[in-house]
Design a protein around this motif. Structure first.
Motif, PDB file in Angstrom:
ATOM      1  N   UNK A  52     -16.722  49.403  34.935  1.00 48.62           N
ATOM      2  CA  UNK A  52     -18.013  50.044  35.228  1.00 48.62           C
ATOM      3  C   UNK A  52     -19.110  48.971  35.259  1.00 48.62           C
ATOM      4  N   UNK A  53     -19.050  48.063  34.265  1.00 51.58           N
ATOM      5  CA  UNK A  53     -20.022  46.956  34.224  1.00 51.58           C
ATOM      6  C   UNK A  53     -19.974  46.139  35.506  1.00 51.58           C
ATOM      7  N   UNK A  54     -18.755  45.808  35.948  1.00 46.30           N
ATOM      8  CA  UNK A  54     -18.616  44.985  37.148  1.00 46.30           C
ATOM      9  C   UNK A  54     -19.093  45.732  38.389  1.00 46.30           C
ATOM     10  N   UNK A  55     -18.823  47.029  38.440  1.00 41.55           N
ATOM     11  CA  UNK A  55     -19.249  47.820  39.601  1.00 41.55           C
ATOM     12  C   UNK A  55     -20.774  47.917  39.645  1.00 41.55           C
ATOM     13  N   UNK A  56     -21.392  48.030  38.463  1.00 46.57           N
ATOM     14  CA  UNK A  56     -22.853  48.146  38.412  1.00 46.57           C
ATOM     15  C   UNK A  56     -23.532  46.803  38.640  1.00 46.57           C
ATOM     16  N   UNK A  57     -22.916  45.734  38.086  1.00 48.62           N
ATOM     17  CA  UNK A  57     -23.565  44.422  38.092  1.00 48.62           C
ATOM     18  C   UNK A  57     -23.409  43.638  39.374  1.00 48.62           C
ATOM     19  N   UNK A  58     -22.382  43.958  40.163  1.00 50.20           N
ATOM     20  CA  UNK A  58     -22.041  43.230  41.399  1.00 50.20           C
ATOM     21  C   UNK A  58     -22.201  41.709  41.271  1.00 50.20           C
ATOM     22  N   UNK A  59     -23.350  41.157  41.716  1.00 47.82           N
ATOM     23  CA  UNK A  59     -23.500  39.689  41.750  1.00 47.82           C
ATOM     24  C   UNK A  59     -24.249  39.115  40.557  1.00 47.82           C
ATOM     25  N   UNK A  60     -24.674  39.979  39.638  1.00 43.44           N
ATOM     26  CA  UNK A  60     -25.503  39.517  38.518  1.00 43.44           C
ATOM     27  C   UNK A  60     -24.678  38.606  37.594  1.00 43.44           C
ATOM     28  N   UNK A  61     -25.050  37.317  37.465  1.00 40.53           N
ATOM     29  CA  UNK A  61     -24.255  36.416  36.610  1.00 40.53           C
ATOM     30  C   UNK A  61     -24.301  36.797  35.130  1.00 40.53           C
ATOM     31  N   UNK A  62     -25.412  37.415  34.726  1.00 42.62           N
ATOM     32  CA  UNK A  62     -25.530  37.845  33.326  1.00 42.62           C
ATOM     33  C   UNK A  62     -24.496  38.944  33.011  1.00 42.62           C
ATOM     34  N   UNK A  63     -24.370  39.885  33.945  1.00 38.73           N
ATOM     35  CA  UNK A  63     -23.385  40.968  33.773  1.00 38.73           C
ATOM     36  C   UNK A  63     -21.968  40.385  33.761  1.00 38.73           C
ATOM     37  N   UNK A  64     -21.736  39.396  34.621  1.00 38.75           N
ATOM     38  CA  UNK A  64     -20.407  38.749  34.666  1.00 38.75           C
ATOM     39  C   UNK A  64     -20.091  38.125  33.316  1.00 38.75           C
ATOM     40  N   UNK A  65     -21.092  37.529  32.668  1.00 39.57           N
ATOM     41  CA  UNK A  65     -20.864  36.904  31.350  1.00 39.57           C
ATOM     42  C   UNK A  65     -20.615  37.968  30.272  1.00 39.57           C
ATOM     43  N   UNK A  66     -21.405  39.063  30.318  1.00 42.49           N
ATOM     44  CA  UNK A  66     -21.187  40.173  29.358  1.00 42.49           C
ATOM     45  C   UNK A  66     -19.764  40.717  29.514  1.00 42.49           C
ATOM     46  N   UNK A  67     -19.364  40.907  30.776  1.00 43.23           N
ATOM     47  CA  UNK A  67     -18.026  41.456  31.056  1.00 43.23           C
ATOM     48  C   UNK A  67     -16.940  40.514  30.551  1.00 43.23           C
ATOM     49  N   UNK A  68     -17.178  39.204  30.702  1.00 41.77           N
ATOM     50  CA  UNK A  68     -16.193  38.220  30.235  1.00 41.77           C
ATOM     51  C   UNK A  68     -16.029  38.318  28.719  1.00 41.77           C
ATOM     52  N   UNK A  69     -17.150  38.473  28.008  1.00 41.10           N
ATOM     53  CA  UNK A  69     -17.084  38.606  26.541  1.00 41.10           C
ATOM     54  C   UNK A  69     -16.310  39.886  26.187  1.00 41.10           C
ATOM     55  N   UNK A  70     -16.586  40.956  26.918  1.00 39.66           N
ATOM     56  CA  UNK A  70     -15.892  42.234  26.664  1.00 39.66           C
ATOM     57  C   UNK A  70     -14.385  42.089  26.889  1.00 39.66           C
ATOM     58  N   UNK A  71     -14.011  41.359  27.949  1.00 38.03           N
ATOM     59  CA  UNK A  71     -12.575  41.153  28.243  1.00 38.03           C
ATOM     60  C   UNK A  71     -11.906  40.380  27.112  1.00 38.03           C
ATOM     61  N   UNK A  72     -12.630  39.427  26.524  1.00 37.39           N
ATOM     62  CA  UNK A  72     -12.053  38.626  25.431  1.00 37.39           C
ATOM     63  C   UNK A  72     -11.938  39.467  24.160  1.00 37.39           C
TER      64      UNK A  72
END
Lengths: 245, 52
Positions: free
Chosen positions: A134-154
């Motif tokens: 959901x984060x990735x779908x909402x954030x698309x190109x936002x690098x901040x969202x990509x970093x949040x998502x990476x932390x969540x994946x870890x």
């Protein structure tokens, strides 16, 4: 030659064919080769796909966590794309686990669902990575969202070892077939082990092919977006140039 | 529970797996077609820019 260029010929040609043949072999093993389990009967045959779907899901989330850690460290979008592809495919297999589990449980436990520790933690795992998507779908190109998502994946992958030890740690009712000590349940027949290994190979190759397809699609989407931006910029410059006397 | 009943559960489980896999492949196919459309649009734009 890049790693991608080395992988591409195998992943595009050999892997799908191999996955297809391995899946046919797995189905033949499950439906024609293995004997019926004494207590559970035919319904035990769900086990071979259920367990390997779980393995593929864990593999996917593990791969996503590793790629996310590399993305945070190196800030290379390739790792981010790999993490996203691995989560999407991992979610597919985790959904398979959550669908086949209750179908097996109904005739064996007499109920579709129980809040057993392993089942509950698998639902939590599914929810964590659903939030990731959901984060990735909402954030698309936002690098901040990509970093949040990476932390969540870890963080999310920490649930995987807990799922694995939960049966022994909290004494739930979910059977512990693979990690059962000798003489306490587990797989007794050699044919069942063969079927499990063939299914493992089939699921792993299918998983790798799906991740590869998704990874390639994400790479092409990013490249296309960059090209569109370039064309827009060129078009803008041409328009400005044309307006200048 | 009788053996035919258990077969129903067995085939339901495998049916669910194939349905989920098919849905995922359809999803991949749709994304791929969207990508092709975007690429065609880009080609058209670049072609238009060149002819200008």
């Amino acid at each position: 030659m890049t790693i991608r260029a080395r992988i591409a010929p195998v992943a595009d040609t050999v892997l799908p064919g191999f996955a297809f043949v391995a899946m046919l072999a797995a189905l033949a093993c499950v439906f024609l080769y293995v004997p019926n389990e004494r207590m559970q009967g035919a319904v035990q045959r769900i086990f071979y796909f259920h367990v390997n779907a779980a393995w593929s899901a864990f593999f996917g989330f593990g791969l996503a966590a590793l790629a996310s850690a590399l993305f945070l460290w190196r800030t290379d979008a390739t790792y981010d794309r790999l993490a996203r592809a691995a989560v999407e495919v991992g979610m597919l297999f985790c959904t398979m686990v959550l669908c086949t589990g209750p179908i097996w449980a109904r005739p064996i436990w007499g109920t579709w669902w129980t809040w057993d520790p392993r089942l509950t933690m698998t639902v939590i795992l599914w929810t964590i990575y659903a939030v990731y998507l959901v984060l990735r779908a909402m954030g698309e190109d936002d690098p901040q969202i990509a970093r949040y998502a990476a932390v969540l994946a870890i963080v999310g992958v920490l649930d995987v070892p807990l799922i694995m030890v939960s049966v022994r740690l909290w004494r739930g009712i979910h059977p512990s077939v693979i990690s059962a000590p000798a003489g306490q349940g587990g797989i007794q027949d050699a044919r069942m082990i063969v079927a499990l290994v063939v299914t493992l190979v089939a699921f792993t190759s299918l998983f790798l092919w799906l991740v590869w397809r998704r990874f390639e699609a994400l790479r092409l989407e990013d490249e296309l977006r960059a090209l569109e931006d370039d064309v827009d910029a060129l078009g803008g410059r041409a328009a400005v140039g044309g307006a200048t006397p | 529970m009788t053996q035919p009943d258990r077969f129903w559960f067995l085939f339901s489980a495998y049916g669910a797996i194939w349905v989920l896999l098919a849905l995922f492949l359809v999803h991949l196919g749709r994304r791929h077609r969207a990508l092709e459309r975007a690429l065609d649009e880009l080609r058209r734009r670049v072609g238009g820019d060149r002819s200008r």
